[in-house]
Design a protein around this motif. Structure first.
Motif, PDB file in Angstrom:
ATOM      1  N   ASP A   1       0.848  -1.194   0.000  1.00  0.00           N
ATOM      2  CA  ASP A   1       0.000   0.000   0.000  1.00  0.00           C
ATOM      3  C   ASP A   1       0.889   1.251   0.000  1.00  0.00           C
ATOM      4  N   PHE A   2       0.638   2.193  -0.913  1.00  0.00           N
ATOM      5  CA  PHE A   2       1.423   3.436  -0.959  1.00  0.00           C
ATOM      6  C   PHE A   2       0.435   4.598  -0.863  1.00  0.00           C
TER       7      PHE A   2
ATOM      8  N   GLU B   1      -1.648   8.018  -1.265  1.00  0.00           N
ATOM      9  CA  GLU B   1      -1.887   8.950  -2.367  1.00  0.00           C
ATOM     10  C   GLU B   1      -1.338  10.310  -1.975  1.00  0.00           C
TER      11      GLU B   1
ATOM     12  N   ASP C   1      -5.430  14.211  -7.455  1.00  0.00           N
ATOM     13  CA  ASP C   1      -4.122  13.688  -7.009  1.00  0.00           C
ATOM     14  C   ASP C   1      -3.156  13.559  -8.185  1.00  0.00           C
TER      15      ASP C   1
ATOM     16  N   ILE D   1       4.652   7.264  -9.017  1.00  0.00           N
ATOM     17  CA  ILE D   1       3.953   6.110  -9.603  1.00  0.00           C
ATOM     18  C   ILE D   1       3.247   5.331  -8.490  1.00  0.00           C
TER      19      ILE D   1
ATOM     20  N   ALA E   1       2.186   6.501  -5.711  1.00  0.00           N
ATOM     21  CA  ALA E   1       1.044   7.296  -5.243  1.00  0.00           C
ATOM     22  C   ALA E   1      -0.089   7.297  -6.266  1.00  0.00           C
ATOM     23  N   ALA E   2       0.260   7.315  -7.565  1.00  0.00           N
ATOM     24  CA  ALA E   2      -0.773   7.343  -8.606  1.00  0.00           C
ATOM     25  C   ALA E   2      -1.539   6.030  -8.665  1.00  0.00           C
ATOM     26  N   VAL E   3      -0.812   4.916  -8.525  1.00  0.00           N
ATOM     27  CA  VAL E   3      -1.477   3.600  -8.564  1.00  0.00           C
ATOM     28  C   VAL E   3      -2.067   3.277  -7.186  1.00  0.00           C
ATOM     29  N   GLY E   4      -1.379   3.735  -6.149  1.00  0.00           N
ATOM     30  CA  GLY E   4      -1.806   3.426  -4.779  1.00  0.00           C
ATOM     31  C   GLY E   4      -1.120   2.190  -4.236  1.00  0.00           C
ATOM     32  N   VAL E   5      -0.292   1.558  -5.063  1.00  0.00           N
ATOM     33  CA  VAL E   5       0.361   0.311  -4.679  1.00  0.00           C
ATOM     34  C   VAL E   5       1.752   0.258  -5.313  1.00  0.00           C
TER      35      VAL E   5
END
Lengths: 304, 398
Positions: free
Chosen positions: A128-129, A131, A153, A220, A222-226
């Motif tokens: 998990d990253f 946002e 975002d 990347i 943060a954009a994908v969230g993972v």
């Protein structure tokens, strides 16, 4: 699909193209200065993003990341800068200068080493990253109509990437370090005769490129969230495509090509579907290689 | 003098007996494990190995396995990394088969299992077939119908077709107002693709749902905006996503950003793991997945604790390795495996025949039926993500 759907696809794609551009800039910056390709570049960039997650996990607890997203971006940039310096030292500093394949293969090895470290540290599991606007704006979607909206975002990431690119250009064209970097890129021996340390300039270039890569890696995530080791190979390939289309060694070229590839990729997806999307991106690459091998902004390449 | 002779003879007999006991105590039943321990599917191999070692420890602590001559042997587990690559899987099994192992548990990936089963002897005992004569008892590779490739291949994996048939019927029964389903498919992964097109889509229609369409993405995609917009436009009651944790999490996060409204979310069996919860536990809340493992019985809880002790986790896939170990223990004891250096090939054949003869076995959450093709019919439950855990939502057997 209606016109507004294509407009939406292009908008989303161009914004995502910002991190392709950052990766492309990293490749092109190193190539511009050393005339060599660093295939471990994107891996070191994601290494930075993983390191920022590790730091956040050490500080935080449970679901709490321990660091605000923007500080994680900073941590990722610093860590990736450090990894880039290590890659330079191992793969470039002590490998024979005249034997280009040695550095290329060394960076391939470094790529797989970094990837496998990430795999072993996480068992290959997606992490998990946060946002970029997490904790600031709960629902960052900006809706203009039912059919058209912009991810707040992603827009923030796009603007951050533009700021990073502007800072890089300032660094290259308004500082002594930038002057030294450009001098080594243009004429290495002459730069040496003027008292510029080539080794130090190369190392600085790697660190600057690494910092940009670290930002891209965190963006990347943060954009994908993972974050996942699955990202290493495709983002390396995208970075290389952007570098070739933009013109090897051209930073403005990498910026334009990154946004172009991001936008076109989404149009191809909307027009032809997922199974053909990458085929058209590759076709674009071949067209450039065949008819404009110097890319959009590179120096003209003369055929033998 | 006579007493002295008697004493020496008794001592000699006692010594011989001691020697004999020592030999039997040293007898080892070598069981090999293989699966992905590197690359992005590393967690599968890590979990299977942890579960196998935990099961072996339990068997050994309880006295080991009774061998054909009445002595007890201990189980020795060796685990190999096949990197989820077909050529490496085949190479690993050839290496295992050249050693002392009498059976192997694995592999992780269906793209390894399928070609690997192809290099095994097709019909057991066929002298004209020079294929590898080595029993493999698969725990993870889930693509349907692979065991029929060879009589040396056996599997203990759940039947997804049956699981989704039951799940869609149950969802319809519980919510008669739900009319439509929209799908999301990870298009370039054999398992997720097979499960959507051959299982989920057809089973949803059979249960009375109208399938409004599907969107596709690739295993290493980073951008799902276009696909999720289509998903949102479809306004389906149920969204069924056939993808593995990385893209599942990416899609679920994008669905949240785009405020996609749905009444029920259904996921792929392989996503009912800790990976999904580590990647996106908040966004996965409420997703229903059928699974053949949940820590609902004392045995299942013991398997889960054992896996944790060896730094792994028991899930739908890895828990099957625990069942496999105990099924193999039963087969070895029943068929009289000797576990001696000169009986390795005969032992392998006994294990193969023993596995082929099984009609049913025990399982962690209930009895397992075995088919003639070497496949399993396993019990299952529906779980849903609640916080950092998968919790039982419904047990179709009740």
């Amino acid at each position: 699909m209606e016109f507004v759907d294509y407009l939406q696809a292009v908008t989303d794609g161009v914004m995502q193209g910002a991190y392709y551009a950052l990766i492309g800039i990293g490749f092109t910056l190193i190539f511009g200065v050393m005339n060599k390709i660093n295939l471990a570049y994107a891996a070191a960039a994601f290494g930075g993003a993983y390191a920022s997650l590790g730091i956040a996990a050490l500080i935080g607890s449970g679901d709490d990341f321990g660091l605000p997203p923007l500080l994680m971006f900073l941590a990722s940039a610093v860590a990736a800068g450090l990894f880039a310096w290590i890659v330079y030292t191992i793969c470039f500093r002590f490998t024979p200068d005249h034997y280009e394949l040695a550095t290329l293969m060394a960076t391939v090895g470094a790529f797989f080493l970094i990837e496998e470290i990430a795999v072993h540290a996480t068992d290959g599991e997606p992490m998990d990253f946060p946002e970029v606007l997490q904790g600031i704006i709960e629902d960052p979607m900006i809706e203009f109509s039912d059919a058209f909206a912009i991810r707040g975002d992603l827009l923030t990431i796009f603007l951050l990437a533009l700021i990073a690119m502007a800072v890089l250009l300032l660094l290259l064209y308004r500082t002594k370090l930038g002057l030294a970097t450009r001098a080594v890129a243009q004429q290495r021996t002459a730069a040496q005769l003027c008292g510029i340390s080539v080794d130090r300039t190369n190392a600085s270039t790697f660190i600057i490129a690494g910092v940009l890569g670290g930002l891209a890696g965190a963006m990347i995530g943060a954009a994908v969230g993972v974050l996942s080791p699955l990202l290493f190979v495709p983002l390396t390939v995208k970075g290389l495509i952007v570098t070739v289309i933009g013109g090897l060694g051209s930073i403005p070229g990498a910026i334009v090509a990154g946004l172009l590839v991001g936008g076109l990729e989404n149009v191809f997806l909307a027009l032809r579907g997922i199974t053909e999307r990458d085929m058209y991106v590759m076709l674009l690459l071949f067209l450039f290689l065949a008819f404009r091998p110097q890319g959009l902004f590179g120096k003209k390449v003369l055929r033998d | 003098m006579k007493h002295q002779i008697m004493f020496v003879a008794a001592a000699a007999l006692a010594f011989a007996g001691t020697q004999s006991a020592a030999v039997s105590a040293d007898r080892e039943v070598h069981v090999a494990g293989f699966g992905a321990k590197s690359g992005v599917v590393r967690s599968f191999g890590v979990n299977t190995e942890a579960v196998m070692r935990a099961a072996a420890e339990k068997i050994n602590n309880e006295g080991g396995i009774k061998l054909g001559d009445g002595t007890k042997g201990k189980v020795v587990v060796t685990f190999y990394d096949d990197r989820c690559k077909a050529e490496e899987g085949i190479s690993v099994v050839r290496r295992i088969a050249s050693g002392k192992a009498v059976v192997a548990i694995g592999p992780t990936c269906s793209n390894v299992a399928e070609p690997l089963f192809g290099v095994l002897q097709k019909r057991a005992g066929d002298a004209s077939d020079t294929g590898l004569q080595f029993p493999i008892f698969t725990d993870t590779a889930i693509k349907g119908g692979l065991a029929k490739i060879s009589e040396w291949a056996f599997r203990n994996v759940p039947n997804e077709s049956q699981m989704y048939q039951s799940l869609f019927k149950w969802v319809k029964k519980e919510n008669p107002g739900f009319k439509s389903v929209f799908g999301g498919v990870e298009e370039d992964f054999a398992h997720s693709r097979f499960t959507w097109y051959k299982v989920m889509e057809t089973r949803a229609q059979e249960a009375g749902f109208k399938v409004l369409g599907r969107v596709k993405w690739l295993l290493n995609d980073t951008n799902f905006t276009t696909q999720v917009r289509q998903m949102k436009k479809a306004k389906a009651d149920v969204i069924a996503i056939s993808s593995h944790p990385f893209t599942l999490c990416g899609v679920l996060k994008e669905m949240k950003r785009q405020r996609v409204k749905y009444k029920q979310l259904i996921g792929l069996t392989s996503s009912s793991s800790l990976e999904t919860l580590r990647g996106c536990s908040k966004q996965a809340k409420g997703i229903i997945i059928p699974t053949s493992f949940a820590p609902v019985t004392a045995a299942a809880k013991e398997a889960a604790a054992g896996a944790a002790k060896f730094n792994g986790s028991a899930d739908l896939h890895s828990a099957a390795a625990w069942e496999n170990m105990f099924i193999l223990k039963g087969v070895i004891e029943k068929t009289g495996v000797m576990a001696k250096g000169d009986t390795v090939q005969a032992d392998r054949r006994k294990i193969r025949d023993g596995l082929a003869a099984l009609k049913s076995t025990g399982g962690l959450i209930g009895g397992i039926q075995r088919t003639k093709e070497g496949e399993a019919v396993k019990p299952y439950v529906y779980v849903h993500a609640q916080g950092k855990e998968w919790k039982i939502l419904h047990d179709p057997r009740k």
